[in-house]
Design a protein around this motif. Structure first.
Motif, PDB file in Angstrom:
ATOM      1  N   GLU A  68      24.294 106.635  -3.093  1.00  0.00           N
ATOM      2  CA  GLU A  68      25.272 106.033  -2.185  1.00  0.00           C
ATOM      3  C   GLU A  68      25.853 107.156  -1.329  1.00  0.00           C
ATOM      4  N   SER A 122      30.905 101.801   2.036  1.00  0.00           N
ATOM      5  CA  SER A 122      30.219 100.559   1.705  1.00  0.00           C
ATOM      6  C   SER A 122      29.161 100.273   2.776  1.00  0.00           C
ATOM      7  N   ASN A 133      24.786 101.401  -8.362  1.00  0.00           N
ATOM      8  CA  ASN A 133      24.007 100.998  -7.201  1.00  0.00           C
ATOM      9  C   ASN A 133      22.518 101.096  -7.538  1.00  0.00           C
TER      10      ASN A 133
END
Length: 585
Positions: free
Chosen positions: A98, A109, A148
């Motif tokens: 991420e 995000s 994730n």
């Protein structure tokens, strides 16, 4: 790789916490505030061997022991975000990467490609541990997984395996205590960690157990034990078939490999010789404390050298170790790790860090708060480095602080508290016993800024100071929890106008008799018949002349119970009373 943030929910003494870490971090705070829990929470996520325990968590790992809410399981959660991944780690964790904004200290995000090109946006890995009670199995369980993507095709998150954890290089050393486990083969000992790093797993247990199983003792008939065992066999056969429970013999042990891990240890030459000139070796933990400390330091150096550029977490490195070794341990670890996280109660450990790298923790009914210490207000870096560093960290390690406006006040109140405790421990206590660190503000103008600073670190702050104008007095009172303002200017006046005549004359006579009267005041040497008012004037000059040498504190230290300046004794009594009332709540 380094940890930048940790989130915790419902783990031990922490109901909720969010902590941001620096490259090198030392955690300080009151006992049981959650320092060790923070390291344990990281270990739940990144520790390669932590998940091997069964159960991974138990009832006492849940906040207040509550693992069900209306018959629904409560989750323990620990989430770690790490950045500064190596090229190898980026390739390995590729599908789970991420993006983290180092400026705002937050995850992005699904950022657009343009966002990830910014200098302050870096690749990150976010990993979670979840623990809970499984009602169907009537047991506790725990898992680590990648945050994730949140779930793979079957709806379950992607497991963060033991192999994955080893790629992160997290190394956690719990409290060393006296080093009694350092050279044993127990899981988690320093020797075991070294063997793990070197990927050495000696397959010796089966051989040792086999050898032990073939050793019998007390088989000689004259000892009588064999006869008793034979009688036992005869009695057994009256109840069981003759082909069972045969041949009872006494062996060394029923040791398992776990028993052996705890039993096997390293022996060292004691320096003594037996009569036949052979070496007399003893278990290493029977050696002197100094030798054990050196062994511990040597093992830590080996670990640091083997595990270059890792995340190194260490709990209380100062336990049973002298200051110079504490410093050496810290220096070694800092120079050989990509990130180091310590907990400590030692100013010798803390002074190896800059104030910005010291995180002060406080726990408010399970909510863990943190604050970077930073340099105290109005303190220049040079003065901090040369004179104030250790005293400053002593105050960070205390739950309460008392700010005095100068060095003389610092010495007077310290001496008074110690002496009053000797005379009446029910009413008075030393500041050490009350858990109070004294802080010298160096001037009355610095009392309020220091008060605000220590209150921002969730300390209980007391301040004692001379008579101020109305505005300054109000400013100090609003900056601390308890303000004690004398009604006179100057600590010399506070003491001389409050102390008994007998105490002052006794002290004066002693310093004259001992030849300690200053030569430049010889013309004003007090005589036995000098009146009290004149004596106070002469001694005022004496104490001004001796300012900074602790003379006023010496006067206070020889006082009897009814001879103290009332303001001084009342202040100390009131502080103790307030602390006692809090402890009784």
């Amino acid at each position: 790789m380094r940890i930048v943030s940790l989130d915790i929910q419902n783990f031990r003494c922490i109901k909720q916490a969010h902590i941001a870490f620096k490259s090198q971090t030392v955690l300080v705070g009151d006992n049981n505030c959650g320092k060790s829990t923070v390291l344990e929470a990281i270990d739940l996520v990144l520790g390669p061997d932590r998940m091997s325990r069964h159960p991974v968590v138990d009832e006492y790992d849940f906040f207040t022991g509550k693992y069900l809410n209306n018959d629904e399981p409560i989750q323990i959660l620990s989430e770690v975000v790490v950045i500064d991944l190596s090229e190898e780690q980026l390739r390995y964790f590729n599908s789970h990467i991420e993006w983290y904004d180092t400026e705002n200290m937050s995850m992005l995000s699904e950022p657009p490609a343009s966002q990830t090109d910014k200098d302050n946006v870096v690749p990150a890995l976010r990993v979670r541990f979840v623990g809970n009670y499984n009602k169907d199995e009537d047991d506790f369980e725990g898992y680590t997984y990648y945050a994730n993507p949140p779930a793979i095709a079957d709806g379950k998150p992607d497991v963060f395996s033991k192999k994955d954890k080893r790629m992160c290089g997290f190394l956690y050393l719990r409290t060393l205590r006296t080093g009694s486990r350092a050279l044993s083969m127990e899981h988690g000992s320093l020797l075991d960690i070294i063997l793990s790093i070197k990927e050495l797993r000696p397959q010796m247990w089966e051989d040792v157990i086999h050898q032990i199983n073939h050793v019998t003792v007390a088989a000689e008939p004259e000892l009588g034990i064999s006869e008793v065992l034979t009688s036992l066999q005869d009695e057994i056969h009256k109840l069981l078939p003759a082909d069972t429970a045969n041949n009872p013999v006494m062996k060394v042990s029923d040791l398992t490999r776990e028993n052996l891990r705890r039993a096997i240890t390293v022996f060292l030459d004691s320096g003594l010789r037996r009569e036949d000139d052979t070496v007399y070796a003893v278990p290493y933990y029977k050696m002197g404390t100094g030798t054990i400390n050196v062994l511990v330091l040597s093992l830590l150096r080996i670990i640091a050298n083997l595990k270059q550029k890792v995340i190194f977490a260490m709990e209380e490195p100062e336990i049973a170790i002298p200051p110079y070794i504490q410093k050496s341990i810290i220096t070694n670890v800092l120079s050989n790790s990509h990130q180091a996280i310590f907990t400590s109660h030692s100013p010798y450990v803390l002074e190896e860090f800059s104030p910005d790298n010291v995180i002060v923790l406080s726990n408010d009914m399970g909510v863990l708060n943190y604050e970077a210490a930073k340099l105290p207000p109005q303190v220049k870096l040079k003065a901090y480095r040369e004179d104030l560093r250790r005293k400053y960290f002593e105050s960070l390690l205390s739950k309460r602080v008392l700010i005095t406006e100068g060095r003389t006040e610092y010495d007077v109140y310290s001496a008074a508290a110690r002496r009053l405790e000797e005379l009446d421990s029910a009413k008075y206590a030393s500041f050490d016993r009350m858990g109070i660190a004294l802080v010298n503000a160096e001037s009355d103008s610095k009392v309020a800024p220091l008060g605000k600073y220590y209150k921002s670190l969730n300390k209980t702050v007391y301040a004692v100071f001379d008579k101020q104008d109305e505005a300054a007095s109000k400013n100090i009172a609003e900056s601390v929890d308890e303000a004690y303002e004398a009604q006179e200017h100057g600590i010399e006046n506070v003491v001389l106008n409050g102390i008994s005549e007998a105490a002052l004359r006794r002290y004066t006579n002693e310093i004259i008799a001992d030849g300690r009267w200053p030569s430049d005041l010889v013309g004003e040497t007090p005589t036995p018949d000098v009146n009290y008012s004149e004596l106070k004037g002469i001694m005022f000059k004496f104490f001004k002349r001796k300012k900074g040498e602790g003379a006023l504190a010496d006067l206070i230290a020889q006082c009897k119970a009814d001879e103290f300046p009332t303001f001084v004794s009342d202040t100390i009594s009131d502080i103790k009373s307030k602390i006692d009332s809090i402890l009784l709540e």
